[in-house]
Design a protein around this motif. Structure first.
Motif, mmCIF file in Angstrom:
data_model
loop_
_atom_site.group_PDB
_atom_site.id
_atom_site.type_symbol
_atom_site.label_atom_id
_atom_site.label_comp_id
_atom_site.label_asym_id
_atom_site.label_seq_id
_atom_site.Cartn_x
_atom_site.Cartn_y
_atom_site.Cartn_z
ATOM 1 N N PHE A 111 0.832 -1.202 0.000
ATOM 2 C CA PHE A 111 0.000 0.000 0.000
ATOM 3 C C PHE A 111 0.868 1.255 0.000
ATOM 4 O O PHE A 111 0.652 2.183 -0.784
ATOM 5 C CB PHE A 111 -0.906 -0.018 1.231
ATOM 6 C CG PHE A 111 -2.066 0.925 1.166
ATOM 7 C CD1 PHE A 111 -1.992 2.173 1.751
ATOM 8 C CD2 PHE A 111 -3.233 0.566 0.524
ATOM 9 C CE1 PHE A 111 -3.050 3.054 1.703
ATOM 10 C CE2 PHE A 111 -4.307 1.437 0.469
ATOM 11 C CZ PHE A 111 -4.222 2.681 1.067
ATOM 12 N N GLU A 112 1.891 1.278 0.869
ATOM 13 C CA GLU A 112 2.721 2.476 1.030
ATOM 14 C C GLU A 112 3.705 2.665 -0.117
ATOM 15 O O GLU A 112 4.239 3.760 -0.304
ATOM 16 C CB GLU A 112 3.457 2.412 2.365
ATOM 17 C CG GLU A 112 2.500 2.523 3.553
ATOM 18 C CD GLU A 112 3.139 2.180 4.886
ATOM 19 O OE1 GLU A 112 4.361 1.906 4.897
ATOM 20 O OE2 GLU A 112 2.420 2.183 5.900
ATOM 21 N N SER A 113 3.940 1.595 -0.900
ATOM 22 C CA SER A 113 4.857 1.719 -2.039
ATOM 23 C C SER A 113 4.306 2.626 -3.120
ATOM 24 O O SER A 113 5.033 3.057 -4.019
ATOM 25 C CB SER A 113 5.144 0.336 -2.627
ATOM 26 O OG SER A 113 3.985 -0.204 -3.259
ATOM 27 N N GLN A 114 3.013 2.933 -3.044
ATOM 28 C CA GLN A 114 2.389 3.781 -4.059
ATOM 29 C C GLN A 114 2.553 5.275 -3.767
ATOM 30 O O GLN A 114 2.076 6.115 -4.522
ATOM 31 C CB GLN A 114 0.897 3.456 -4.160
ATOM 32 C CG GLN A 114 0.608 2.006 -4.500
ATOM 33 C CD GLN A 114 1.299 1.562 -5.770
ATOM 34 O OE1 GLN A 114 1.128 2.174 -6.827
ATOM 35 N NE2 GLN A 114 2.100 0.500 -5.676
ATOM 36 N N GLY A 115 3.250 5.610 -2.689
ATOM 37 C CA GLY A 115 3.448 7.028 -2.357
ATOM 38 C C GLY A 115 4.764 7.253 -1.665
ATOM 39 O O GLY A 115 5.502 6.323 -1.348
ATOM 40 N N GLN A 116 5.078 8.508 -1.413
ATOM 41 C CA GLN A 116 6.287 8.890 -0.701
ATOM 42 C C GLN A 116 5.905 9.754 0.493
ATOM 43 O O GLN A 116 4.918 10.482 0.462
ATOM 44 C CB GLN A 116 7.245 9.667 -1.618
ATOM 45 C CG GLN A 116 7.820 8.824 -2.748
ATOM 46 C CD GLN A 116 8.807 9.619 -3.584
ATOM 47 O OE1 GLN A 116 8.688 10.825 -3.736
ATOM 48 N NE2 GLN A 116 9.791 8.915 -4.130
ATOM 49 N N THR A 117 6.710 9.648 1.538
ATOM 50 C CA THR A 117 6.438 10.441 2.731
ATOM 51 C C THR A 117 7.743 10.851 3.380
ATOM 52 O O THR A 117 8.787 10.236 3.153
ATOM 53 C CB THR A 117 5.588 9.644 3.736
ATOM 54 O OG1 THR A 117 5.228 10.495 4.823
ATOM 55 C CG2 THR A 117 6.349 8.440 4.285
ATOM 56 N N THR A 118 7.668 11.906 4.178
ATOM 57 C CA THR A 118 8.813 12.326 4.990
ATOM 58 C C THR A 118 8.423 12.358 6.465
ATOM 59 O O THR A 118 9.136 12.911 7.289
ATOM 60 C CB THR A 118 9.312 13.716 4.563
ATOM 61 O OG1 THR A 118 8.245 14.665 4.684
ATOM 62 C CG2 THR A 118 9.824 13.702 3.124
ATOM 63 N N ALA A 119 7.271 11.760 6.797
ATOM 64 C CA ALA A 119 6.791 11.753 8.186
ATOM 65 C C ALA A 119 6.732 10.318 8.696
ATOM 66 O O ALA A 119 6.303 9.408 7.969
ATOM 67 C CB ALA A 119 5.409 12.398 8.279
ATOM 68 N N TYR A 120 7.138 10.135 9.950
ATOM 69 C CA TYR A 120 7.233 8.781 10.505
ATOM 70 C C TYR A 120 6.736 8.755 11.947
ATOM 71 O O TYR A 120 7.051 9.639 12.745
ATOM 72 C CB TYR A 120 8.679 8.277 10.439
ATOM 73 C CG TYR A 120 9.221 8.278 9.029
ATOM 74 C CD1 TYR A 120 8.992 7.205 8.169
ATOM 75 C CD2 TYR A 120 9.916 9.382 8.540
ATOM 76 C CE1 TYR A 120 9.457 7.225 6.869
ATOM 77 C CE2 TYR A 120 10.382 9.409 7.235
ATOM 78 C CZ TYR A 120 10.147 8.323 6.403
ATOM 79 O OH TYR A 120 10.597 8.354 5.103
ATOM 80 N N PHE A 121 5.982 7.718 12.251
ATOM 81 C CA PHE A 121 5.475 7.480 13.603
ATOM 82 C C PHE A 121 6.514 6.686 14.383
ATOM 83 O O PHE A 121 6.959 5.618 13.951
ATOM 84 C CB PHE A 121 4.153 6.710 13.517
ATOM 85 C CG PHE A 121 3.631 6.225 14.832
ATOM 86 C CD1 PHE A 121 3.054 7.106 15.730
ATOM 87 C CD2 PHE A 121 3.707 4.877 15.173
ATOM 88 C CE1 PHE A 121 2.557 6.654 16.943
ATOM 89 C CE2 PHE A 121 3.209 4.415 16.384
ATOM 90 C CZ PHE A 121 2.638 5.311 17.269
ATOM 91 N N ILE A 122 6.912 7.208 15.532
ATOM 92 C CA ILE A 122 7.949 6.577 16.345
ATOM 93 C C ILE A 122 7.318 5.545 17.285
ATOM 94 O O ILE A 122 6.356 5.835 17.995
ATOM 95 C CB ILE A 122 8.720 7.637 17.162
ATOM 96 C CG1 ILE A 122 9.474 8.578 16.209
ATOM 97 C CG2 ILE A 122 9.694 6.981 18.122
ATOM 98 C CD1 ILE A 122 10.493 7.902 15.324
ATOM 99 N N GLU A 123 7.876 4.327 17.274
ATOM 100 C CA GLU A 123 7.396 3.238 18.121
ATOM 101 C C GLU A 123 8.357 3.001 19.275
ATOM 102 O O GLU A 123 9.496 3.461 19.261
ATOM 103 C CB GLU A 123 7.254 1.965 17.282
ATOM 104 C CG GLU A 123 6.306 2.118 16.105
ATOM 105 C CD GLU A 123 6.277 0.886 15.235
ATOM 106 O OE1 GLU A 123 5.342 0.071 15.416
ATOM 107 O OE2 GLU A 123 7.182 0.718 14.396
ATOM 108 N N GLN A 124 7.914 2.232 20.258
ATOM 109 C CA GLN A 124 8.733 1.983 21.433
ATOM 110 C C GLN A 124 10.058 1.319 21.065
ATOM 111 O O GLN A 124 11.095 1.577 21.680
ATOM 112 C CB GLN A 124 7.968 1.114 22.442
ATOM 113 C CG GLN A 124 8.736 0.887 23.743
ATOM 114 C CD GLN A 124 7.873 0.312 24.844
ATOM 115 O OE1 GLN A 124 6.651 0.322 24.747
ATOM 116 N NE2 GLN A 124 8.483 -0.197 25.888
#
Length: 501
Positions: free
Chosen positions: A206-219
């Motif tokens: 799903f995410e391969s169809q777009g680009q992002t510069t924002a990321y959710f930080i996990e533990q």
């Protein structure tokens, strides 16, 4: 670390085109994802003993998801539907008709009001009124209905995104990928636990169809300063120096946090306006009159209301003669009129590592000074508006990129209900922090954590992320609604977090 996308509708459209997926297939998968969570968390073996489910539907595809969900839940729960508006999208019309043929009962809005008015009635409420396409203000009818949904006695679930962020969900089941809209300050109150349901594809596809510069930080992104080198000495782990301002208590708190987060040596720098003699100071903290020769990172700002040019010169001299200088600027430094040009000078020093830790009001002050001294950055008055920064994650990302471009060696920790960290044209989102941090001193602790990790040799990015995450996880461990979280308790909890990692 998970990707966060600003335009999920564009991703969905690309997936449909690339893999020839009809809309109803994605909708069916969305409904199954919601059904699985509701059944897992709330169903009993005996259908009659489970809470009933009331699904409130709008006229568009968010409502269509609700009608499809009702069909999937029918074998497990007593399901009722509220059609707030007549279905308008093709899918909403189809699934609405299907529910009627399946004899799933429909409640009128007035019936729902009557049920919600009695605390004796309990049900699982599912919000399927408005999705990501909603903009503007709620109608009075919609606002009244959502208020009644919030008042209803029972668990609350939002489909994809809480309607207008006025519905307050215990769980938000978002479709396909994490959406940037879910991380505004207003969303923090509305979303509850956020769960991503797939639409028939893995997140990677799903995410391969777009680009992002924002990321959710996990533990799991937390990098704690464990001491793995057996032949180490105190100098191995750096020397953090904290300027004591005219309100020196804040600097002492920051120094205590730095020491407890692994700094090999920690000094409080006594300036002429400091009132250190009023405080009982841990004997492990050293007192200095100037920046020690072997200092590896500096913090200035906590408790500073009278900033002097001599302090700037001391820092600049140290920067120019130190191999990998590191600095944290906090609190009072954002009132310093020349901070924009001062930061520019510091960033021109090779291999410098700098972290800024403003809350949104301080960030607004910084942006105004940058806009005044560097008008070519294009920062607007709207960009500096605190409410706009709180309500629109896109604005935080925009100004973060501007600051990163102007100050390439600097990470900006934008402290808020959801904290955004801008570094290297990317943004990292820390959501684990709780409302118990809304107390004087918690920001001083965060600044102390940052300078400690910089002193120990962390990269700017890793120091900013791990400090913010440790700070947030400690607050979570103490209980979101706790009102007795002092700086000392927070520091000790961070230590316990390290011990149990």
């Amino acid at each position: 670390m998970k990707s966060v996308f600003n335009n999920s509708a564009e991703l969905e459209a690309k997936v449909k085109t690339e893999f020839n997926v009809p809309q109803f297939v994605m909708m069916e998968n969305a409904a199954i994802g919601m059904k699985n969570l509701i059944v897992e968390k709330f169903s009993n073996t005996d259908k009659a003993s489970s809470l009933p489910v009331i699904i409130v539907c709008g006229k568009g595809n968010n409502g269509a998801d609700g009608y499809a969900l009702a069909r999937h839940l029918q074998p497990f729960f007593q399901v009722s539907l509220v059609a707030f508006e007549e279905p308008k999208s093709q899918e909403a019309k189809i699934w609405h008709s299907t529910c009627q043929k399946l004899a799933i009962p429909f409640l009128s809005v007035s019936d729902f009001y009557n049920l919600s008015s009695s605390k004796k009635n309990k049900a699982i409420i599912v919000d399927c009124i408005y999705g990501t396409g909603f903009h503007g203000e709620l109608s009075s009818d919609a606002a009244s209905l959502i208020a009644a949904m919030n008042d209803f006695n029972g668990p609350k679930i939002a489909c994809d995104i809480p309607s207008a962020f006025e519905f307050c969900a215990d769980y938000t089941i978002t479709m396909g990928t994490l959406k940037l809209q879910l991380f505004s300050d207003k969303a923090k109150q509305a979303c509850g636990n956020i769960i991503v349901a797939d639409l028939g594809f893995t997140p990677e596809v799903f995410e391969s169809q777009g680009q992002t510069t924002a990321y959710f930080i996990e533990q799991d992104d937390l990098k704690l300063p464990f001491r793995k080198k057996r032949n180490a000495h105190k100098g191995t782990y750096g020397h953090a120096v904290i300027f004591a301002g005219d309100k020196a208590g804040a600097g002492i708190l920051a120094a205590s946090a730095a020491m407890n987060f692994g700094s090999g040596l920690t000094s409080i720098l006594k300036t002429h306006q400091s009132n250190l003699e009023q405080f009982k100071i841990d004997p492990q903290l050293m007192i200095a009159d100037s920046i020690p020769k072997k200092a590896t990172a500096i913090l200035i700002g906590p408790g500073v209301t009278q900033h002097l040019q001599t302090d700037n010169q001391m820092i600049m001299d140290w920067f120019q003669k130190t191999k990998n200088p590191a600095l944290v600027l906090d609190a009072g430094m954002f009132d310093f009129e020349q901070i924009a040009s001062f930061l520019k000078e510091l960033n021109n020093v090779e291999n410098s590592r700098i972290i800024l830790t403003p809350h949104l009001l301080e960030l607004s002050r910084l942006l105004k000074k940058v806009a005044s001294q560097f008008p070519e950055t294009g920062i607007t008055q709207e960009d500096c508006d605190v409410k706009n920064l709180a309500d629109n994650p896109e604005t935080k990302i925009k100004v973060g990129k501007i600051l990163n471009q102007l100050y390439p060696n600097t990470a900006v920790i934008m402290k808020s209900a959801n904290t955004f960290i801008a570094y290297g044209k990317e943004c990292y989102i820390v959501t684990q922090g709780c409302q118990n941090l809304a107390k004087g001193g918690s920001g001083d602790v965060l600044a102390g954590l940052c300078v400690s990790l910089l002193a120990q040799g962390y990269t700017t990015k890793d120091a900013a992320i791990s400090s913010s995450l440790a700070h947030a996880l400690a607050s979570q461990k103490l209980g979101a609604e706790s009102f007795n979280v002092t700086s000392e308790v927070l520091i000790n909890t961070i230590w316990n977090l390290i011990k149990t990692k």
